[in-house]
Design an enzyme around this catalytic site. Sequence first.
Site, short mmCIF file in Angstrom:
data_model
loop_
_atom_site.label_atom_id
_atom_site.label_comp_id
_atom_site.label_asym_id
_atom_site.label_seq_id
_atom_site.Cartn_x
_atom_site.Cartn_y
_atom_site.Cartn_z
N LYS A 232 0.86 -1.18 0.00
CA LYS A 232 0.00 0.00 0.00
C LYS A 232 0.91 1.24 0.00
CE LYS A 232 -4.15 1.61 0.16
NZ LYS A 232 -4.93 1.67 -1.06
N ASP A 306 -2.69 -10.83 5.83
CA ASP A 306 -3.77 -11.37 6.66
C ASP A 306 -5.08 -11.36 5.87
OD1 ASP A 306 -5.08 -12.31 8.86
OD2 ASP A 306 -5.06 -10.42 9.96
#
Length: 420
Positions: A232, A306
């Site tokens: 990100k 995750d």
Amino acid sequence: MTPRFAKLTPPAGEAIAYGPAGIRVPTRPIVPFIRGDGIGPEIWEATRAAVEAAVAQAYGDGRALVWFEVYAGAAAAAVYGPNVVLPDDSLAAIRHYKAAIKGPVETPVGGGIRSVNVALRQALDLYANVRPVRYLPGLPSPLKAPEKVDLVIFRENTEDVYAGIEWAAGSPEAQALIAHLNQHYLAGREPLSPEAAIGLKPMTRRACERLVRRAVAFALAAGYPSVTLVHKGNIMKFTEGGFVEWGYELARAEFGERTLTRAELTGALPSGKVLIKDRIADAMFQDLILHPEEHAVVATTNLNGDYLSDAAAALVGGLGFAAGANLGDELAVFEAVHGTAPDLACRDVANPSSLILTAYELLRHLGWTEAAELLLGALRTVIGKGWVTADVACWLPNVVPLSCSEFAASVVEEIRAAGA
Ligand code: NAD
């Protein structure tokens, strides 16, 4: 030298070792196992039966796994006393015998530990969480072509939010930190609100590099065409952005001859080479659904990994079919990725597939490929025949569910039939 255990007695067998050429696996390796809590004991017995059948079918008396029970979670507290959820004995056994397998464990309330699983990974420096995601025909999937999903996700396992620190809104620590930042570092910029909660996510070059190294080495060894660095970095330039920048640099410095970037690629990818590319996390979720075949090995940070690994598992049947491995330089703990499902415990209805697929990864790690493929082939056949447990049967028309033990018996039968 075998460690001195407080409450364990190792069985007769040999330890896995590492030499200059890598892992050395004896014919009778001792493998510590954690049965787990809740449905753990049931899915462990199912898995053990299937693995033993596969090893016996593949090697006769020539090889065998020597199981060594060690404890974690609620089962550990029962043996070692209240509040002991991760005994030193268990850590010492895994350090010595190198490869272990575990069912799901519960973190008892008041255990003084946030999560037994996270503590285990940190204590043994298992820095790569590896989640293979493949489709087994017959499973329900929201995709039209789920067979296009064939991913191995490498998720950084020690930093980012796993090493994160947070302070509650209004706490003295948050307010002191905000005042300090506003005074010294944010002059001329919008000040932070004194009402904010604060979270830190540390990420180091070393941790990002070793994760990417592991992913690229795996892609090269296993013949996968690409490694996608998922990040990100468009928003968090120095943590997430650092991950992708360090990842590209590592690939160039250590695998330069055998890797290419998109900018360097003209035409088809030459055989034996791996394409290193990157994808911003939100776009990666879209790719997973629209073009899963464009990604093979994925290397990513802790929090992205995750979300991504559970979302990818959902595309091919859910967490009941997701295997997991936590790898360090030498140590490896293979684990089912779902929890203890206390609602199903002691009813012989749980799905043991995640732990069976996890055992498949353990056998591959040992280089016992023949047994591994017998195990996976039998699981594939059983599911292909529509023989599934209740969690899957409820999504399929006219399927009568098997119990956990019946499912295991069917897998064992298929293993024996395949070798007959
Ligand atoms: P869970 O995975 O145990 O259960 C979520 C749902 O999935 C439940 O409906 C459950 O019945 C179902 N389910 C899970 N595994 C299944 C299986 N093998 N077969 C059929 N259905 C299955 O998650 P949870 O309820 O959030 O957590 C329960 C406990 O597990 C908690 O104590 C948690 O800390 C622990 N946990 C452990 C691990 C681990 O050891 N790796 C991972 C997650 C949660």
